[in-house]
Design a protein around this motif. Structure first.
Motif, short mmCIF file in Angstrom:
data_model
loop_
_atom_site.label_atom_id
_atom_site.label_comp_id
_atom_site.label_asym_id
_atom_site.label_seq_id
_atom_site.Cartn_x
_atom_site.Cartn_y
_atom_site.Cartn_z
N SER A 213 9.85 -3.90 -18.37
CA SER A 213 9.96 -3.46 -16.99
C SER A 213 8.78 -2.57 -16.61
O SER A 213 8.21 -2.69 -15.51
N ALA A 214 8.40 -1.68 -17.50
CA ALA A 214 7.26 -0.79 -17.24
C ALA A 214 5.95 -1.57 -17.27
O ALA A 214 5.04 -1.33 -16.45
N GLU A 215 5.82 -2.50 -18.20
CA GLU A 215 4.59 -3.29 -18.31
C GLU A 215 4.38 -4.17 -17.08
O GLU A 215 3.25 -4.27 -16.56
N SER A 216 5.42 -4.80 -16.57
CA SER A 216 5.28 -5.65 -15.39
C SER A 216 4.93 -4.82 -14.16
O SER A 216 4.15 -5.26 -13.30
N LEU A 217 5.47 -3.61 -14.08
CA LEU A 217 5.14 -2.74 -12.96
C LEU A 217 3.68 -2.33 -13.01
O LEU A 217 2.99 -2.29 -11.98
N ARG A 218 3.18 -2.03 -14.19
CA ARG A 218 1.77 -1.66 -14.35
C ARG A 218 0.86 -2.80 -13.89
O ARG A 218 -0.10 -2.57 -13.15
N LEU A 219 1.16 -4.02 -14.30
CA LEU A 219 0.34 -5.17 -13.91
C LEU A 219 0.41 -5.42 -12.40
O LEU A 219 -0.58 -5.80 -11.78
N SER A 220 1.58 -5.18 -11.82
CA SER A 220 1.74 -5.36 -10.38
C SER A 220 0.85 -4.38 -9.61
O SER A 220 0.18 -4.75 -8.63
N TYR A 221 0.85 -3.11 -10.05
CA TYR A 221 0.02 -2.11 -9.37
C TYR A 221 -1.46 -2.32 -9.64
O TYR A 221 -2.31 -2.02 -8.79
N LYS A 222 -1.79 -2.86 -10.78
CA LYS A 222 -3.19 -3.16 -11.09
C LYS A 222 -3.75 -4.19 -10.12
O LYS A 222 -4.84 -4.01 -9.56
N SER A 223 -3.00 -5.28 -9.91
CA SER A 223 -3.47 -6.32 -8.98
C SER A 223 -3.40 -5.85 -7.53
O SER A 223 -4.26 -6.16 -6.72
N GLY A 224 -2.36 -5.07 -7.20
CA GLY A 224 -2.23 -4.55 -5.84
C GLY A 224 -3.39 -3.63 -5.48
O GLY A 224 -3.88 -3.66 -4.34
N LEU A 225 -3.84 -2.83 -6.43
CA LEU A 225 -4.96 -1.92 -6.18
C LEU A 225 -6.24 -2.69 -5.89
O LEU A 225 -7.03 -2.29 -5.01
N CYS A 226 -6.47 -3.79 -6.59
CA CYS A 226 -7.67 -4.60 -6.34
C CYS A 226 -7.68 -5.11 -4.91
O CYS A 226 -8.72 -5.08 -4.23
N ARG A 227 -6.56 -5.56 -4.40
CA ARG A 227 -6.45 -6.04 -3.02
C ARG A 227 -6.71 -4.90 -2.04
O ARG A 227 -7.45 -5.04 -1.05
N LEU A 228 -6.13 -3.74 -2.30
CA LEU A 228 -6.27 -2.61 -1.38
C LEU A 228 -7.71 -2.10 -1.33
O LEU A 228 -8.19 -1.69 -0.27
N ILE A 229 -8.40 -2.11 -2.47
CA ILE A 229 -9.79 -1.65 -2.49
C ILE A 229 -10.66 -2.56 -1.63
O ILE A 229 -11.54 -2.08 -0.88
N GLN A 230 -10.44 -3.86 -1.68
CA GLN A 230 -11.20 -4.79 -0.84
C GLN A 230 -10.91 -4.54 0.64
O GLN A 230 -11.82 -4.52 1.47
N ASP A 231 -9.64 -4.35 0.96
CA ASP A 231 -9.27 -4.10 2.36
C ASP A 231 -9.83 -2.76 2.84
O ASP A 231 -10.21 -2.63 4.01
N TYR A 232 -9.89 -1.79 1.96
CA TYR A 232 -10.40 -0.47 2.34
C TYR A 232 -11.90 -0.55 2.64
O TYR A 232 -12.38 0.10 3.58
N ALA A 233 -12.63 -1.32 1.86
CA ALA A 233 -14.06 -1.49 2.11
C ALA A 233 -14.29 -2.13 3.49
O ALA A 233 -15.17 -1.70 4.25
N THR A 234 -13.49 -3.13 3.83
CA THR A 234 -13.58 -3.76 5.14
C THR A 234 -13.23 -2.77 6.24
O THR A 234 -13.87 -2.72 7.30
N TYR A 235 -12.22 -1.96 6.00
CA TYR A 235 -11.78 -0.95 6.96
C TYR A 235 -12.90 0.04 7.27
O TYR A 235 -13.14 0.38 8.44
N LEU A 236 -13.62 0.50 6.24
CA LEU A 236 -14.72 1.44 6.46
C LEU A 236 -15.82 0.80 7.31
O LEU A 236 -16.34 1.42 8.24
N ARG A 237 -16.17 -0.44 6.98
CA ARG A 237 -17.24 -1.11 7.73
C ARG A 237 -16.89 -1.26 9.21
O ARG A 237 -17.76 -1.21 10.07
N ARG A 238 -15.62 -1.46 9.50
CA ARG A 238 -15.21 -1.66 10.89
C ARG A 238 -15.09 -0.35 11.67
O ARG A 238 -15.21 -0.34 12.89
N ASN A 239 -14.82 0.75 10.99
CA ASN A 239 -14.48 1.98 11.69
C ASN A 239 -15.60 2.99 11.80
O ASN A 239 -15.54 3.88 12.65
N ILE A 240 -16.62 2.90 10.97
CA ILE A 240 -17.71 3.87 11.07
C ILE A 240 -18.54 3.57 12.31
O ILE A 240 -19.00 2.44 12.49
#
Length: 410
Positions: A213-240
């Motif tokens: 249960s802990a291992e699957s949660l770790r993997l879920s947050y690992k992949s989720g963070l990769c998606r959020l980092i990409q979206d955050y980079a796009t967000y900065l480019r649009r808002n500055i």
């Protein structure tokens, strides 16, 4: 035709760097990295870190304060020993408690750089008034009193685990699909995911959930963070957004009968037709009284220093200060002065600063993209990634942690 650097209208690296320093000095560079307190106490070194904090706080107190510190902690903990007190979320909760009790003993409102600030109720860089912050804050406040009761500890952790899981799922959806991305929301999600993972790890220690249960949660947050980092980079480019400071212009005045002079209009001959330079402002000239002939212009172009002849200072050939004041009082008009002298840099709607950096207006789009890259690279993203992608051996080391904590006096 070969495009030159000026045709491309690219800013110099010095301009981008100067604007980055302006934002940094104004404190508007966002920081989405995990709070160091989380990475310290939610780690394999948590027990040593807690012992160090406890000893440091004691050394910084007088003998009377040490006694009060020990008595207050014993009352809060219900004893001098805390089960699993040196590991994971329990160590994190004790760290928060130690700081709070130390502040009370010293009579202080807050500890600079500590995990919490009582005045603003911020915990690990996020506000405890947010739903994620509220869940984390309340859970950590409950732990010290129930840590020695493993059944109660397991029930409470399971309850807050479910609350935090649902809130993080909703928070993630708002950022990725409902355009609620921001630096604040990124930091909230990261802090919540870090604490939630270690809630689950602690439940494994308490035999409440299986290891998977802990291992699957770790993997879920690992992949989720990769998606959020990409979206955050796009967000900065649009808002500055960036606008350069305007170039200085001389004050403009007008007389009661003659045309208004500006820094872009010049009369180079009093005997013939007026000559305009290449940057003449036709709109400005058209607003003035137009002469009927070139003879009218010649008659108005005198050099005797009369206050009626454009207020010209005959010694310098420019509008004199005293003459300008006379015109103001005689005509009832106020000379137009330069008002907007600063540019504006916006990182996010609530992160902006005025600046005096000058550049060509056409350079702003390239500056915005360069600043977005510079700010994105300034984030400590590697620390965030490493928190969720550590080696399997380290992960199982966290699951096997069993260190208790015991209060000791110097």
């Amino acid at each position: 035709m070969i495009l030159t650097g000026r045709s491309l209208c690219l800013p110099s690296p010095a301009t981008v760097q100067e604007l980055f320093f302006v934002a940094r000095d104004a404190g508007i560079i966002p920081d989405i990295s995990l709070d160091p307190v989380l990475t310290t106490f939610l780690s394999l070194d948590s027990s040593a870190a807690l012992q160090h904090q406890y000893a440091f706080l004691q050394r910084s107190m007088s003998g009377e304060q040490q006694s009060a510190f020990s008595l207050n902690l014993t009352a809060e903990l219900g004893g001098r020993r805390v089960t699993y007190g040196g590991v994971g979320v329990v160590a994190l909760a004790l760290s928060v408690l130690f700081d709070q009790v130390a502040q009370q003993v010293r009579g202080q409102g807050s500890t600079e750089g500590g995990p919490t600030t009582q005045g603003s109720q911020r915990i690990f860089g996020i506000s405890s008034s947010s739903r994620i912050g509220w869940i984390i804050y309340n859970y950590l406040c409950r732990i010290p009193a129930i840590a020695n009761n493993q059944e109660k500890m397991a029930e409470t952790t399971e309850l807050y685990d479910n609350w935090l899981k649902l809130e993080l799922l909703d928070h993630y959806e708002r950022m990725t699909t409902k355009k609620r991305m921001s630096s604040v929301s990124m930091q909230q999600w990261l802090a919540g995911a870090a604490v939630h993972l270690h809630m689950r790890i602690h439940q494994v220690r308490l035999n409440s959930v299986p290891t998977g249960s802990a291992e699957s949660l770790r993997l879920s947050y690992k992949s989720g963070l990769c998606r959020l980092i990409q979206d955050y980079a796009t967000y900065l480019r649009r808002n500055i957004q960036e606008t350069g400071a305007p170039r200085p212009r001389k004050p403009r005045t007008r007389t009661a009968t003659g045309p208004r002079l500006t820094d872009t209009f010049s009369i180079t001959s009093c005997s013939g037709n007026p000559l305009f330079n290449e940057s003449v402002s036709t709109d400005t000239f058209n607003e003035t009284i137009k002469p009927n002939s070139t003879a009218d212009i010649s008659r108005s172009c005198k050099t005797n220093g009369s206050s009626e002849d454009f207020g010209r200072d005959e010694t310098k050939g420019t509008v004199g200060t005293e003459t300008r004041k006379t015109l103001n009082s005689s005509t009832g008009r106020i000379a137009e002065e330069e008002v907007d002298t600063l540019g504006l840099l916006v990182i996010e709607p609530w992160r902006n600063v005025s600046h005096s950096v000058r550049h060509h207006p056409c350079e702003s789009p390239a500056i915005q993209q360069a600043l977005a890259t510079r700010i994105f690279n300034a984030q400590d993203l590697e620390r965030n990634r490493n928190f969720f992608r550590f080696p399997e051996r380290s992960f199982h080391g966290l699951l096997r942690q069993r260190n208790d904590f015991e209060l000791k006096t110097n």
